[in-house]
Design an enzyme around this catalytic site. Structure first.
Site, PDB file in Angstrom:
ATOM      1  N   ASP A  13      -2.113  13.104 -17.659  1.00 49.14           N
ATOM      2  CA  ASP A  13      -1.305  12.565 -16.569  1.00 49.14           C
ATOM      3  C   ASP A  13      -0.717  13.746 -15.815  1.00 49.14           C
ATOM      4  O   ASP A  13       0.275  14.346 -16.233  1.00 49.14           O
ATOM      5  CB  ASP A  13      -0.206  11.653 -17.132  1.00 49.14           C
TER       6      ASP A  13
ATOM      7  N   TYR B 292       6.445   9.809 -19.636  1.00 48.88           N
ATOM      8  CA  TYR B 292       6.502   8.689 -18.704  1.00 48.88           C
ATOM      9  C   TYR B 292       5.193   8.647 -17.925  1.00 48.88           C
ATOM     10  O   TYR B 292       4.741   9.662 -17.408  1.00 48.88           O
ATOM     11  CB  TYR B 292       7.682   8.884 -17.735  1.00 48.88           C
TER      12      TYR B 292
ATOM     13  N   LYS C  25       2.719  12.007  -6.667  1.00 45.97           N
ATOM     14  CA  LYS C  25       3.689  12.990  -6.175  1.00 45.97           C
ATOM     15  C   LYS C  25       3.076  13.986  -5.161  1.00 45.97           C
ATOM     16  O   LYS C  25       2.822  13.573  -4.052  1.00 45.97           O
ATOM     17  CB  LYS C  25       4.380  13.670  -7.358  1.00 45.97           C
TER      18      LYS C  25
HETATM   19  C1  LIG Z   1       6.416   9.962 -11.612  1.00 42.15           C
HETATM   20  C2  LIG Z   1       5.436   9.853 -12.698  1.00 42.15           C
HETATM   21  C3  LIG Z   1       4.616   8.718 -12.844  1.00 42.15           C
HETATM   22  C4  LIG Z   1       4.790   7.487 -12.016  1.00 42.15           C
HETATM   23  O1  LIG Z   1       4.486   7.694 -10.672  1.00 42.15           O
HETATM   24  P1  LIG Z   1       5.085   6.672  -9.577  1.00 42.15           P
HETATM   25  O2  LIG Z   1       4.501   7.172  -8.294  1.00 42.15           O
HETATM   26  O3  LIG Z   1       6.561   6.771  -9.673  1.00 42.15           O
HETATM   27  O4  LIG Z   1       4.586   5.321  -9.932  1.00 42.15           O
HETATM   28  C5  LIG Z   1       3.632   8.760 -13.809  1.00 42.15           C
HETATM   29  N1  LIG Z   1       3.460   9.833 -14.600  1.00 42.15           N
HETATM   30  C6  LIG Z   1       4.233  10.931 -14.494  1.00 42.15           C
HETATM   31  C7  LIG Z   1       3.984  12.101 -15.381  1.00 42.15           C
HETATM   32  C8  LIG Z   1       5.265  10.954 -13.563  1.00 42.15           C
HETATM   33  O5  LIG Z   1       6.054  12.029 -13.498  1.00 42.15           O
END
Ligand SMILES: *Cc1c(COP(=O)(O)O)cnc(C)c1O
Length: 426
Positions: free
Chosen positions: A237, A142, A265
């Site tokens: 990511d 994701y 995060k």
């Molecule tokens: C949570 C998450 C996102 C998205 O971040 P948001 O602040 O919710 O837009 C993207 N990549 C990873 C790996 C994530 O865990």
């Protein structure tokens, strides 16, 4: 009717599904979502005053526990100087310098307001930099909810089993290629079939959005090598892993270098913050230095920056925090292992650092297919049972548990005891 039920009924009248982010609705695990009122350290308190041991920690940011006092105080003090300027501030420089000092392979960094924005911008930059359109991502990973990423995505998209997302144009789909996680050969094939057309490979270096899945030996270095050979921008990511697996994130933990890195995060200390950064050679293509446009009215917002800065500085100055949370997570792992093994229920525990998840599976969980094949109906029962015991796990088997520094040995013992009690009911 319970307070939570009343709030949920009321919420659904004016908020789609009653929530501002889908997984919160408990739709896949069933039941009524718990409305939170406050939290401190390892515990959250709901609208009815019930206490929960928190294994979500806001999906990562609360790595030092809730309402961590230095962060709260910094926000309070900073707010008195105005909550936004729309003009540059020295604090943004300090934040950028701090990030660059902690993380490998990041010469320059641009702040945004979410992980989605960070990943979306990094992809645009990779496309602008290479002059290519296609990207390769991995099934079950994701990267936020931007159009390009919503093909075979993890997290809520997997939880709700949404195959194709209405509203994402087919033209966008065709430029997003998917490979199974941990399948280097599949990636090589995609690159071969689309020779000279791949702008970027984007990956969660430790996957956390299909439960926790670890990169197999050689997988990440193999991707790095392939990107070098083919002039592909390698994007890690690190929205989940950044400042969590180590001060330098997964790059440091795994010893593999990225060309671009995205953050979210933990980087915001609980405020809406994301960032993307990397080598100067690539980052200099971002506006106003270059023509790859990217902007944000509230990017680098002072309240968000002071929260993130205070959090990151604490982590940088206290490396023992990482040893401690890793140790706590290992203790939890051992406890769960003990009761699960005794029960005879098939299970797999995946863990790295302070990310961990339990899959009710008799096969190793190495990719999305394996995660989806686990007994996730059993996970849903487990989730609700734990909730009764005051243990708040992620409301989906396709999510990682995040351990905070505030969690105590007693909290972990209680979690293991609750798990043992659940297994007794089977
Ligand atoms: C949570 C998450 C996102 C998205 O971040 P948001 O602040 O919710 O837009 C993207 N990549 C990873 C790996 C994530 O865990």
């Amino acid at each position: 009717m319970s307070q939570n039920q009343q709030l949920f009924d009321r919420a659904q009248k004016t908020i789609p599904g009653g929530v501002n982010s889908p997984v919160r609705a408990f739709k896949s695990v069933g039941g009524t979502p718990i409305f939170m009122k406050s939290a401190k350290g390892a515990y959250m308190y709901d609208a009815e005053g019930r206490q929960y041991i928190d294994y979500i920690n806001s999906w990562g940011p609360m790595i030092l526990g809730h309402a961590y006092e230095p962060v709260v105080r910094a926000i309070q003090e900073k707010a008195l100087d105005s909550t936004s300027f729309g003009a540059p501030t020295e604090l943004e420089i300090e934040m950028a310098e701090l990030i660059v000092s902690m993380v490998p392979n990041v010469d320059m960094v641009r702040m945004v307001s979410s992980g989605t924005e960070a990943c979306m911008s990094a992809i645009r930059l990779a496309r602008g930099y290479t002059g290519r359109n296609k990207i390769i991502k991995f099934e079950g990973c994701y990267h936020g909810h931007a159009d390009s990423f919503l093909v075979k995505a993890g997290s809520g998209v997997a939880t709700f089993n949404i195959q194709t997302v209405p509203g994402v144009p087919a033209g966008v789909y065709t430029d997003t290629l998917n490979a199974p996680y941990n399948d280097l050969e599949a990636v090589r094939r995609l690159v071969e079939e689309n020779k000279g057309e791949i702008a970027a490979i984007i990956i969660e270096p430790v996957a956390g959005n299909m439960g926790c899945i670890l990169p197999a030996e050689g997988f990440m270095p193999g991707l790095r090598e392939l990107c070098n050979q083919e002039g592909i921008v390698f994007i890690m990511d690190e929205v989940m892993t950044g400042f969590r697996l180590a001060a330098g994130g997964a790059q440091e933990k795994l010893g593999v270098a990225a060309d671009l890195v995205t953050y979210g995060k933990v980087i915001g200390g609980g405020m809406p913050v994301g960032a993307f950064g990397g080598k100067r050679e690539i980052m200099q293509h971002i506006a106003p230095l270059g023509n790859v446009y990217q902007a944000g009215t509230l990017s680098g917002n002072p309240i968000a920056m002071i929260a993130g800065y205070t959090m990151l500085k604490t982590l940088k100055d206290n490396p023992a925090i990482y040893t401690d949370i890793d140790g706590k997570t290992e203790y939890l792992h051992q406890g769960l292992d003990r009761v699960l093994a005794k029960s005879g229920v098939p299970y797999v525990i995946n863990r790295m650092g302070s990310m961990i998840s339990v899959h009710f599976s008799s096969h190793p969980v190495v990719d999305f297919t394996a995660a989806a094949a686990a007994d996730n109906a059993r996970f849903n029962l487990y989730f609700h049972y734990m909730l009764q015991w005051g243990v708040y796990l992620p409301p989906s088997a396709f999510e990682t548990w995040f351990i905070s520094h505030a969690l105590s040995t007693e909290d972990i013992d209680r979690t293991v005891a609750a798990t043992a009690s659940f297994l007794d009911t089977l």
